[in-house]
Design an enzyme around this catalytic site. Structure first.
Site, mmCIF file in Angstrom:
data_model
loop_
_atom_site.group_PDB
_atom_site.id
_atom_site.type_symbol
_atom_site.label_atom_id
_atom_site.label_comp_id
_atom_site.label_asym_id
_atom_site.label_seq_id
_atom_site.Cartn_x
_atom_site.Cartn_y
_atom_site.Cartn_z
ATOM 1 N N HIS A 74 11.183 46.451 62.342
ATOM 2 C CA HIS A 74 10.841 46.227 63.742
ATOM 3 C C HIS A 74 11.108 44.800 64.217
ATOM 4 O O HIS A 74 10.964 44.514 65.394
ATOM 5 C CB HIS A 74 9.382 46.645 64.006
ATOM 6 C CG HIS A 74 9.250 48.126 64.146
ATOM 7 N ND1 HIS A 74 8.422 48.738 65.053
ATOM 8 C CD2 HIS A 74 9.881 49.136 63.499
ATOM 9 C CE1 HIS A 74 8.531 50.051 64.948
ATOM 10 N NE2 HIS A 74 9.414 50.316 64.002
ATOM 11 N N SER B 82 16.606 48.809 64.677
ATOM 12 C CA SER B 82 17.505 49.672 63.908
ATOM 13 C C SER B 82 18.973 49.314 64.084
ATOM 14 O O SER B 82 19.392 48.881 65.157
ATOM 15 C CB SER B 82 17.314 51.114 64.349
ATOM 16 O OG SER B 82 16.031 51.561 64.026
ATOM 17 N N LYS C 232 13.048 64.125 68.566
ATOM 18 C CA LYS C 232 14.175 64.365 67.659
ATOM 19 C C LYS C 232 13.688 64.368 66.204
ATOM 20 O O LYS C 232 14.115 65.192 65.391
ATOM 21 C CB LYS C 232 15.240 63.286 67.866
ATOM 22 C CG LYS C 232 16.571 63.662 67.239
ATOM 23 C CD LYS C 232 17.666 62.670 67.601
ATOM 24 C CE LYS C 232 18.934 62.995 66.833
ATOM 25 N NZ LYS C 232 19.990 62.015 67.042
ATOM 26 N N ASP C 233 12.762 63.447 65.890
ATOM 27 C CA ASP C 233 12.218 63.416 64.528
ATOM 28 C C ASP C 233 11.393 64.667 64.229
ATOM 29 O O ASP C 233 11.418 65.178 63.111
ATOM 30 C CB ASP C 233 11.350 62.169 64.333
ATOM 31 C CG ASP C 233 12.198 60.923 64.072
ATOM 32 O OD1 ASP C 233 13.426 61.072 63.896
ATOM 33 O OD2 ASP C 233 11.642 59.814 64.047
ATOM 34 N N GLU D 188 14.270 65.138 35.008
ATOM 35 C CA GLU D 188 14.348 65.791 36.302
ATOM 36 C C GLU D 188 15.701 65.468 36.938
ATOM 37 O O GLU D 188 16.296 64.432 36.652
ATOM 38 C CB GLU D 188 13.223 65.263 37.202
ATOM 39 C CG GLU D 188 11.844 65.715 36.759
ATOM 40 C CD GLU D 188 11.506 67.078 37.315
ATOM 41 O OE1 GLU D 188 11.865 68.085 36.669
ATOM 42 O OE2 GLU D 188 10.879 67.140 38.377
HETATM 43 C C1 HEM Z 1 5.100 58.941 45.700
HETATM 44 C C2 HEM Z 1 4.462 60.014 45.700
HETATM 45 C C3 HEM Z 1 4.380 60.948 44.514
HETATM 46 C C4 HEM Z 1 5.404 61.468 43.731
HETATM 47 C C5 HEM Z 1 6.902 61.218 43.868
HETATM 48 C C6 HEM Z 1 4.767 62.344 42.748
HETATM 49 C C7 HEM Z 1 5.452 63.084 41.766
HETATM 50 C C8 HEM Z 1 4.874 63.982 40.886
HETATM 51 C C9 HEM Z 1 5.589 64.842 39.985
HETATM 52 C C10 HEM Z 1 7.121 64.911 39.834
HETATM 53 C C11 HEM Z 1 4.658 65.589 39.296
HETATM 54 C C12 HEM Z 1 4.923 66.690 38.255
HETATM 55 C C13 HEM Z 1 4.928 68.040 38.928
HETATM 56 C C14 HEM Z 1 4.764 69.165 37.961
HETATM 57 O O1 HEM Z 1 5.721 69.450 37.220
HETATM 58 O O2 HEM Z 1 3.689 69.746 37.949
HETATM 59 C C15 HEM Z 1 3.362 65.180 39.743
HETATM 60 C C16 HEM Z 1 2.167 65.702 39.269
HETATM 61 C C17 HEM Z 1 0.903 65.289 39.693
HETATM 62 N N1 HEM Z 1 0.618 64.349 40.676
HETATM 63 FE FE1 HEM Z 1 1.973 63.358 41.801
HETATM 64 N N2 HEM Z 1 3.395 62.335 42.944
HETATM 65 C C18 HEM Z 1 3.126 61.484 44.011
HETATM 66 C C19 HEM Z 1 1.864 61.196 44.497
HETATM 67 C C20 HEM Z 1 0.643 61.578 43.922
HETATM 68 C C21 HEM Z 1 -0.658 61.137 44.335
HETATM 69 C C22 HEM Z 1 -0.926 60.168 45.472
HETATM 70 C C23 HEM Z 1 -1.570 61.757 43.507
HETATM 71 C C24 HEM Z 1 -3.097 61.661 43.451
HETATM 72 C C25 HEM Z 1 -3.797 60.943 44.205
HETATM 73 C C26 HEM Z 1 -0.854 62.600 42.607
HETATM 74 C C27 HEM Z 1 -1.444 63.425 41.635
HETATM 75 C C28 HEM Z 1 -0.755 64.250 40.770
HETATM 76 C C29 HEM Z 1 -1.365 65.141 39.822
HETATM 77 C C30 HEM Z 1 -2.876 65.344 39.606
HETATM 78 C C31 HEM Z 1 -0.320 65.798 39.136
HETATM 79 C C32 HEM Z 1 -0.443 66.834 38.005
HETATM 80 C C33 HEM Z 1 -0.597 68.205 38.549
HETATM 81 C C34 HEM Z 1 0.689 68.971 38.484
HETATM 82 O O3 HEM Z 1 1.485 68.728 37.561
HETATM 83 O O4 HEM Z 1 0.890 69.839 39.340
HETATM 84 N N3 HEM Z 1 0.486 62.462 42.888
HETATM 85 N N4 HEM Z 1 3.524 64.193 40.724
#
Ligand code: HEM
Lengths: 411, 251
Positions: free
Chosen positions: A213, A217, A241-242, A285
């Site tokens: 900002h 952009s 648009k978004d 992945e």
């Molecule tokens: C930048 C944002 C985030 C990304 C890119 C991300 C990515 C991921 C990925 C790739 C998995 C594995 C999925 C699977 O195979 O089950 C996962 C699982 C998990 N994430 Fe995140 N996550 C993010 C944010 C968060 C936040 C903010 C929390 C909690 C406050 C969280 C809690 C969990 C938990 C509890 C799991 C395990 C449950 C599961 O595997 O389904 N994640 N996350």
């Protein structure tokens, strides 16, 4: 910019003492935006929304998830089977990771094509690169949480990379693990960091937008805004648009969530982690495949690790590698060709990353890796020296109105 | 150039999927639960449960499924109570601090055939029969693979193929040598609905049952998905119309 008038008494009272509403009005409503964006400019706001979806679904998942080697796998299945709409939470989060990377990669390549990394937006670009690095750390640790076979073995392979560090390697790896192998302490700290880092991301996104900002952009022509005739207010034009873009993304995203939730995943991750059984192919992945290919292309372990991290860190100095003053590839005939070759190269790297490191795949992987670095370190600086850019339009509004035909031709 | 990139990307994706599997790819089978409107065939589920209970459960556990879950596929409460009561579970401690066994209840999870992995290995020539709760999600090819595996046994390996001791030849198991003896033979179970119990029929039924065990949320997921997706598509179309209206005065 005029100061907005607030009708609501409470709003006026707050705004007098802390002009938060005026600020939001300036940054989100009045905010002058080039009028010639194409749909590639939707992906920044989409990334922000996906981040929010990830945080919200993640917080609810964390309420029922157990970070312990004996229960993690089962607790994720309990979420899917027994928590009300737990399957929806899990599949939104699991596929959200992939969608996040698709959106952010497109956003990044948009920046490469239209030269958005050039002055005066270098810091904005650097913040973007930091965002993608933190995203990768977050996703890597998240993938470990369900404690399937791929979770365990990906964690083992990737953390082991740090053993390549001279002298302190082994000590660093033991320190990362909190023990002598990937085990319960590792899972616990990964959960802790996986919960923390998205909020760090949120803060980085805030800084990214702040930097945006200041100079506002870039646009598909890559030329500066000359005056009010070149811009339109963000609201309602770009808000609608978004929103439309968000609708399209949601259709794509929800299709996977509801009808093919395991599309991006590996079957092996539905087998509980077993330190005694190594899967035949350990693959990360999909969004890590190009880096994995670069890692394995270098015969030396330390060299591979340096190249892998270098492949993303190199983007930090891109604003100084590219000396061309012209931003948009529309007016850079040679750069445009090489941009597309780089895109192909990245797909090739992704494909090699999914293959076992044998035979012809090794050779292709090495060529593609060499080309990747060649693109940034040699080709880009060379092009900016020899290329003769096409003439730039005088301003956005002349290009959009009468010069429209000429600009069309240049794309 | 942009088009060239798209073509290259498509080729890369296609090449990636084509060469991924090393074991022969299981032929694709028409499953009623696939596709956008897919759902599980109730009769097949019931028969499949019978095959699992009478055959596979001798060696394979199904830890993630509870007896109560059978009510979701049409078993009555009485039937479930009766099925559960045939198994013993360890409970306790009681008021005197002693552990005791009691008949399983609907809320208990399927009782595994062996007390631990070592016992399972010991009874199976050293190999471990995997838990089947997620088997259709945990293998490339999913239900197609399971069906092909169950129907892919051969009495004699092809000429010149060296078999290790205690192994049997299977067309679809990676490496072809599996330590699970052919589990299904004609008329091994007697279906209550009178369906002839051919090997194909039993294999298909048990695959449907295990697919349900792996994705019990499938029907709820798909029916909600159709509504949500229709809603989102209509909303997006309206947003597009609105966008056109708002932008009409620009340029
Ligand atoms: C930048 C944002 C985030 C990304 C890119 C991300 C990515 C991921 C990925 C790739 C998995 C594995 C999925 C699977 O195979 O089950 C996962 C699982 C998990 N994430 Fe995140 N996550 C993010 C944010 C968060 C936040 C903010 C929390 C909690 C406050 C969280 C809690 C969990 C938990 C509890 C799991 C395990 C449950 C599961 O595997 O389904 N994640 N996350």
């Amino acid at each position: 910019m005029t100061k907005p008038q607030w009708n609501n008494g409470l709003v006026r009272w707050i705004d007098d003492r802390m002009p938060i509403f005026t600020l939001m009005h300036h940054e989100l409503v009045d905010y002058p935006t080039p009028k010639n964006f194409n749909y590639w400019w939707n992906f920044g706001s989409l990334a922000g929304i996906v981040l929010v979806i990830m945080i919200v679904t993640g917080i609810f998942l964390a309420m029922s998830y157990t970070p312990h080697v004996d229960y993690a796998f089962e607790s994720v299945e309990r979420i899917v089977r027994d928590v009300n709409y737990g399957w929806l939470l899990r599949y939104l989060h699991m596929n959200g990771g992939s969608i996040f990377f698709i959106v952010v990669y497109i956003h990044l390549f948009r920046g490469l094509y239209y030269g958005s990394y050039k002055a005066p937006r270098e810091l904005l670009w650097i913040l973007g690169v930091l965002i993608i690095i933190v995203m990768m750390a977050t996703a890597f640790m998240g993938y470990v949480l369900p404690w399937g076979q791929m979770s365990f073995w990906a964690a083992t392979v990737i953390t082991n990379l740090f053993s390549a560090v001279p002298v302190f390697g082994e000590a660093i790896v033991t320190w990362l693990w909190g023990g002598f192998s990937v085990d319960n302490p590792t899972l616990n700290r990964f959960f802790s960091f996986h919960y923390l880092l998205p909020f760090v991301l949120f803060a980085l996104v805030f800084l990214h937008l702040w930097a945006l900002h200041v100079h506002k952009s870039n646009n598909p022509l890559g030329i500066d805004v000359k005056g009010p005739q070149d811009t339109i207010p963000f609201s309602p034009y770009y808000t609608i648009k978004d929103l439309f873009g968000l609708g399209v993304l949601m259709v794509f995203y929800l299709f996977f969530v509801f009808f093919a939730p395991d599309f991006f995943g590996e079957p092996d991750n539905y087998i509980k982690a077993d330190p005694l059984v190594t899967p035949t192919h350990i693959v990360p992945e999909w969004y890590f495949l190009p880096y994995y290919a670069i890692l394995r292309a270098i015969p030396d372990k330390l060299g591979g690790v340096v190249a892998m991290f270098g492949s993303i860190l190199i983007l930090l100095i891109l604003p100084w590698l590219d000396r061309s003053k012209v931003r948009s590839a529309r007016f850079r005939p040679i750069y445009k060709q090489f941009f597309w070759i780089l895109v192909v190269d990245c797909f090739v790297l992704g494909w090699i990353g999914a293959k076992p490191p044998e035979g012809i795949y090794i050779t292709i992987g090495r060529i593609a890796t060499a080309y990747y670095f060649l693109h940034f370190l040699v080709i880009i600086p060379l092009i900016s020296m020899v290329e003769r850019p096409k003439p730039l339009p005088e301003s956005i509004s002349t290009a959009v109105t009468k010069g429209g035909a000429a600009v069309k031709e240049a794309t | 150039m942009a088009r060239l990139t798209l073509i290259a990307a498509a080729l890369v994706v296609a090449a990636g999927t084509a060469t991924a599997a090393e074991a022969p790819k299981a032929p694709s089978h028409d499953w009623g639960f696939q596709g956008i409107f897919g759902s599980y065939d109730r009769a097949a589920l019931r028969r499949g449960y019978q095959v699992y209970a009478e055959v596979c459960a001798g060696c394979h556990s199904l830890r993630l499924v509870a007896y109560r879950n059978l009510m979701e596929i049409g078993f009555t409460e009485d039937e479930v109570t009766e099925i559960a009561s045939e198994f013993e579970v360890l409970d306790g401690p009681d008021d005197e601090g002693e552990m005791f066994t009691r008949p399983a209840k609907a809320a208990d999870y399927f009782v595994p055939p062996f007390p631990n992995d070592n016992a399972a290995r010991f009874a199976n020539n050293g190999s471990l029969p995997p838990d089947l709760s997620l088997i259709t999600k945990a293998r490339k090819g999913g239900p197609d693979y399971l069906y092909a595996l169950l129907t892919g046994y051969r009495e004699e390996p092809p000429e010149g193929f060296q078999m290790m001791d205690g192994m049997v030849y299977n067309d679809y198991f990676p490496g072809h040598q599996i330590s699970m003896p052919q589990p299904l033979f004609e008329d091994m179970v007697e279906y209550a609905d009178g369906t002839p119990a051919t090997v194909d029929q039993m294999s298909e039924d048990v695959t449907v049952f295990l697919a349900w065990a792996g994705s019990p949320e499938l029907e709820a997921r798909k029916s909600l998905g159709i509504k949500v997706l229709l809603f989102t598509i209509v909303l997006t179309a309206m947003l597009y119309a609105l966008k056109r209206r708002i932008w009409a005065d620009v340029h």
